[in-house]
Design an enzyme around this catalytic site. Structure first.
Site, PDB file in Angstrom:
ATOM      1  N   ASP A   1       0.865  -1.177   0.000  1.00 23.29           N
ATOM      2  CA  ASP A   1       0.000   0.000   0.000  1.00 23.29           C
ATOM      3  C   ASP A   1       0.908   1.236   0.000  1.00 23.29           C
ATOM      4  OD1 ASP A   1      -2.144   1.717  -0.014  1.00 23.29           O
ATOM      5  OD2 ASP A   1      -3.189   0.791   1.662  1.00 23.29           O
TER       6      ASP A   1
HETATM    7  C1  NOJ Z   1      -4.054   3.883   0.017  1.00 29.35           C
HETATM    8  C2  NOJ Z   1      -5.257   3.014   0.214  1.00 29.35           C
HETATM    9  O1  NOJ Z   1      -5.175   2.364   1.466  1.00 29.35           O
HETATM   10  C3  NOJ Z   1      -5.434   1.986  -0.875  1.00 29.35           C
HETATM   11  O2  NOJ Z   1      -6.687   1.377  -0.704  1.00 29.35           O
HETATM   12  C4  NOJ Z   1      -5.320   2.620  -2.227  1.00 29.35           C
HETATM   13  O3  NOJ Z   1      -5.517   1.675  -3.245  1.00 29.35           O
HETATM   14  C5  NOJ Z   1      -3.942   3.259  -2.355  1.00 29.35           C
HETATM   15  N1  NOJ Z   1      -3.781   4.266  -1.325  1.00 29.35           N
HETATM   16  C6  NOJ Z   1      -3.731   3.925  -3.703  1.00 29.35           C
HETATM   17  O4  NOJ Z   1      -4.507   5.060  -3.781  1.00 29.35           O
END
Ligand code: NOJ
Length: 706
Positions: free
Chosen positions: A260
């Site tokens: 993430d």
């Molecule tokens: C953080 C989020 O937790 C995740 O769900 C998302 O896909 C990514 N950022 C990319 O934006």
């Protein structure tokens, strides 16, 4: 391209690559986090992926990548989680939570397909969806992104959505990569504080949180995203047991793992388990993360670590093989942009699907006969969310995540709010509107104005809920009561004695005991997308019948949490002294405009089929969601009071009966024992089928399993 050929193609590329080119493949660049020139520099270096870039900006980056020594195309990722919603022209579907209310896996499958077409048309290849986290604590900010609280339902809906995104073949012109996220147990962080530690054992992980990911692997999900948080103190980013042994060895995952957002850096700044970037980069790669989202510092640190031997080339090669194999399977190595149809972004067909989805997502929870609303001459539409498209859309749209032009975040047509939907549907009635108050008291309330507007009306439709500032990352809530003057607005209007329907348009369950007890009708709408308001009006008018069921339980009071239906038993009933034992609404609840009766529950131990007869006991046709639950009577470890194991839908005319089958499997009867093994322990099981997870709604049958 099949897996074998894709593997061979990846292998031949890998042989030609320098260390720098390999590490670049493992680096994902945030387009918003750099200038155009920097983005092009990263493309020249051979960065494996970019996120959050659309259309022509993406095409420019791709052209640069194609002119590098090996010309390996960039993989573009985007958060297209309920439609390609960061593109303002896209069809905006209901949130995952709303989709889950349909208990209809065909729906996320179709939405996945439509989203894939739109993402592919924008020159992109990969969505960070579906979310397979469970929402067992509704204080969490990201409940709207989930399919609710139950592992089985989340698995069924998630796998269907993956099949929609990825199609029959990844290299089809309109298939994109899905991403099962966030791996794992992210929704259970302590106190529902986003991305904090999850204090559960691996046994619990396997029992509760792993099943939806297992279903995702059965659907051949191409990518997995590592969660932000930690499990019993070990950051998920470094959790080799879940990233390697469970995911690869046990679930057989063949795709690639992306972290993430900036997880590698967080090992230093938030989680304090690494001293510097080189340390964090080495450990994240060694633990099994193949691609590092947003942490561009990973590139130099990992190249240096490879050169001084701290990061093994074997690990790097494994990661790069995972990435390149997926790129080859997707057809990306031959078609940097999918040869897809044009004109699919926000097309009429997708808008029609958005309306169907919004209809299926509505859950009627109370109705003393007010609905369907017939013969009203003057209807008051009141409340902060009655005419608020931002609240209706919820998180992950161009409002909450503006991409290229953050200043241009005005709502873009077409969409229909509740107020507009009421005007479209109740053409013979006069509609009066008053906002009454803000969800968060940002502007002064005018409760008396709302009362004055409602006086003399035959019916009130009061639309309450939350706003987009109350949902999403960093927006967990300690109190799930209605905010601002919403309760006061309800009470003042209720005092008028005019028949009143409350519509809850929110990202999650809110505590609404007064509305549930006193309104004539209550409809939960969650975030219904572009056609949400139209669907609500149609339901109120009886043009469509309510078919949705709750994929998540509603607490009476925030302090009553957790209230998920599949709890373990406690010595004293698990009840708080000052709260009722039961939730306000339980998993699976939802009414129609007719009623159903159940009889003749039977089980065939050979085929593991559960059958039950359902009769429409009302006056009109209706669709019932038949739900099956199971309880293990005596087990070596404690098991839930009931576990959701199957569901099916049946549409019956007034008076009609049908016997429906609910196929169970050996797995339905299994538990995770103290040694973390999935086993079926022989003995007695209670099988239940009926209308919802509430005992009173279920028929029960005792069976023996060998
Ligand atoms: C953080 C989020 O937790 C995740 O769900 C998302 O896909 C990514 N950022 C990319 O934006």
């Amino acid at each position: 391209m099949n897996k074998q050929d894709a593997h061979a193609r990846a292998e031949s590329l890998l042989k030609q690559m320098t260390v720098e080119e390999k590490i670049a493949q493992m680096t994902q660049i945030s387009y918003a986090g750099c200038t155009r020139e920097e983005a092009l520099m990263w493309a020249e270096r051979g960065a494996g992926s970019f996120l959050h870039v659309l259309g022509d900006d993406a095409r420019e980056i791709q052209q640069t990548a194609l002119h590098t020594r090996l010309g390996i195309p960039v993989l573009f990722g985007i958060d297209a989680v309920h439609g390609h919603c960061l593109n303002r022209d896209a069809a905006i579907f209901p949130s995952q939570l709303s989709m889950a209310c349909s208990f209809n896996p065909e729906l996320p499958k179709k939405i996945g397909r439509a989203t894939a077409e739109e993402v592919a048309e924008d020159g992109l290849h990969w969505t960070f969806a579906p979310v397979l986290c469970l929402a067992r604590d509704p204080r969490w900010g990201r409940v709207d992104e989930t399919f609710g609280e139950d592992p089985y339902l989340a698995g069924e809906m998630g796998a269907a959505m993956i099949r929609g995104f990825q199609g029959d073949q990844l290299d089809d012109p309109e298939s994109i990569l899905a991403c099962a996220k966030h791996y794992i147990a992210y929704g259970e962080a302590v106190g529902a504080r986003d991305a904090c530690d999850t204090e559960v054992t691996m046994r619990k992980v396997r029992e509760v949180f792993l099943p939806p990911f297992r279903k995702a692997m059965e659907a051949d999900c191409a990518t997995v995203m590592t969660a932000y948080g930690s499990l019993d103190g070990t950051p998920l980013t470094l959790h080799e047991e879940v990233l390697k042994r469970v995911l690869r060895d046990e679930l057989g995952f063949k795709g690639f793992v992306v972290t993430d957002w900036d997880n590698v850096n967080s090992l230093i700044t938030n989680q304090h388990v690494c001293a510097d970037m080189e340390d964090a980069s080495v450990k994240a790669a060694q633990a099994g993360n193949d691609m590092m989202m947003r942490t561009k510092e990973f590139y130099e640190a990992a190249v240096a670590a490879c050169k001084d031997g701290r990061l093994s080339m074997e690990q790097v090669d494994t990661a790069v093989m995972h990435i390149l194999t997926v790129k080859a399977e997707l057809g990306l190595l031959d078609y940097p942009e999918k040869p897809c149809r044009k004109g699919r972004i926000g097309c009429e067909e997708h808008r029609a699907l958005a309306l169907d989805a919004a209809r299926e997502g509505l859950v009627l929870l109370r109705n003393n006969g007010m609905l369907p609303l017939k013969g009203a001459k003057k209807i008051a539409v009141i409340g902060p969310n009655a005419d608020d498209i931002r609240a209706q859309y919820g998180d992950w749209t161009y409002f909450t995540h503006p991409m290229n032009n953050p200043d241009e975040t005005e709502p873009q047509r077409p969409y229909t709010t509740v107020l507009e939907g009421m005007g479209n549907v109740f053409t013979d009635a006069e509609i009066v509107y008053h906002k009454g108050c803000d969800v968060m008291n940002r502007t002064p309330s005018d409760l008396e104005g709302a009362v004055a507007a409602a006086k003399g009306c035959d019916a009130i439709v009061l639309v309450l809920g939350d706003t987009i500032q109350q949902a999403g990352e960093t927006h967990d809530r300690a109190d799930l009561s209605l905010t601002g003057d919403q309760d006061a607005l309800f009470r003042k209007l209720r005092a008028l004695g005019i028949p009143m329907t409350v519509v809850l348009m929110s990202s999650k369950p809110l505590c609404i005991p007064a509305e549930a007890a006193e309104a004539d009708a209550l409809v939960v709408a969650f975030n219904g997308g572009m056609a949400g308001g139209q669907a609500i009006a149609e339901l109120l008018a009886g043009k469509i019948a309510p078919v949705g069921r709750l994929p998540i339980s509603f607490p009476v009071h925030t302090g009553q949490i957790p209230v998920y239906y599949n709890s373990l038993t406690g010595w004293h009933g698990g009840k708080y002294e000052d709260q009722p034992a039961e939730p306000l609404f339980a998993f699976g609840e939802g009414l129609g405009y007719t009623t159903f009766a159940y009889s003749d529950l039977a089980f065939d131990p050979e085929t593991l089929q559960l059958t039950v007869t359902v009769t429409n006991t009302g006056d009109v046709e209706g669709t019932e969601t038949v739900q099956a639950y199971l309880r293990d009577v005596v087990s070596s470890v404690m098991t839930p009071v009931k576990k959701f194991v199957a569901f099916t839908k049946v549409t019956l005319n007034a008076g009609e009966s049908k016997t429906v089958s609910l196929p169970l499997s050996r797995e339905s009867f299994s538990l995770i024992n103290a040694k973390e093994q999935q086993v079926v322990e022989p003995g007695e099981f209670l099988l239940m089928a009926g209308h919802s997870s509430k005992d009173a709604d279920l028929l029960t049958l005792s069976v023996q399993m060998a």
